[in-house]
Every structure is written in C-alpha cells, then in structure tokens.
Scaffold this motif. Structure first.
Motif, PDB file in Angstrom:
ATOM      1  N   LEU A 176      41.904  44.396  49.095  1.00  0.00           N
ATOM      2  CA  LEU A 176      42.276  45.616  48.386  1.00  0.00           C
ATOM      3  C   LEU A 176      43.759  45.633  48.026  1.00  0.00           C
ATOM      4  N   GLY A 177      44.598  45.142  48.943  1.00  0.00           N
ATOM      5  CA  GLY A 177      46.033  45.103  48.693  1.00  0.00           C
ATOM      6  C   GLY A 177      46.433  44.152  47.585  1.00  0.00           C
ATOM      7  N   ASN A 178      45.590  43.160  47.307  1.00  0.00           N
ATOM      8  CA  ASN A 178      45.886  42.177  46.270  1.00  0.00           C
ATOM      9  C   ASN A 178      45.316  42.538  44.905  1.00  0.00           C
ATOM     10  N   MET A 179      44.630  43.674  44.813  1.00  0.00           N
ATOM     11  CA  MET A 179      44.039  44.076  43.536  1.00  0.00           C
ATOM     12  C   MET A 179      45.131  44.631  42.616  1.00  0.00           C
ATOM     13  N   PRO A 180      45.076  44.259  41.333  1.00  0.00           N
ATOM     14  CA  PRO A 180      46.066  44.803  40.399  1.00  0.00           C
ATOM     15  C   PRO A 180      45.823  46.288  40.171  1.00  0.00           C
ATOM     16  N   PRO A 181      46.890  47.052  39.933  1.00  0.00           N
ATOM     17  CA  PRO A 181      46.711  48.486  39.677  1.00  0.00           C
ATOM     18  C   PRO A 181      45.988  48.709  38.351  1.00  0.00           C
ATOM     19  N   LYS A 182      45.176  49.756  38.305  1.00  0.00           N
ATOM     20  CA  LYS A 182      44.488  50.110  37.066  1.00  0.00           C
ATOM     21  C   LYS A 182      45.383  51.027  36.253  1.00  0.00           C
ATOM     22  N   GLY A 183      45.264  50.900  34.964  1.00  0.00           N
ATOM     23  CA  GLY A 183      46.060  51.820  34.171  1.00  0.00           C
ATOM     24  C   GLY A 183      46.308  51.387  32.826  1.00  0.00           C
TER      25      GLY A 183
END
Length: 65
Positions: free
Chosen positions: A58-65
């Motif tokens: 989860l910490g390595n997932m890119p932010p959505k946006g």
C-alpha cells in the motif's frame, strides 16, 4: 466480512472471487486460519500475505489524482 476464517471471511472470499474481484487475505488479521484453508483459497487465486507485506505494498502505490 467477519474475523473467524472458517465462517464469514471464507464465505466473503468465495463470494468476491466468484464475482471476479481480486482478493487479498491478510492472514494475521483473521482468526481461525488453518493450513488447508489457506491452500484452498490460494487455489482459487487469492493472494495471502501478512500485515507488514500488505502495508508495504500500500505504501508503494502511486497517489491517485
């Protein structure tokens, strides 16, 4: 979802799998887990991991946006 693997979580996992959801079970966050049950859900394509592994992903997932 529940917390006692042989009951609610197992059923939820199967129901989600039947609907083509990608399912991850955080093994140390569920009670009543047993080896044969883990093998059973892995055989239907469920990813089984520990909390620390899940949190790292989860910490390595890119932010959505």
């Amino acid at each position: 979802m529940g917390c006692n693997f042989p009951n609610c979580p197992r059923t939820t996992i199967y129901e989600a799998s039947e609907r083509d959801f990608k399912v991850v079970m955080v093994e140390d966050a569920v009670s009543g887990v047993y080896g044969k049950g883990i093998d059973e859900i892995k055989n239907i394509g469920v990813k089984v991991c520990a909390t620390n592994e899940f949190m790292q992903v989860l910490g390595n997932m890119p932010p959505k946006g």
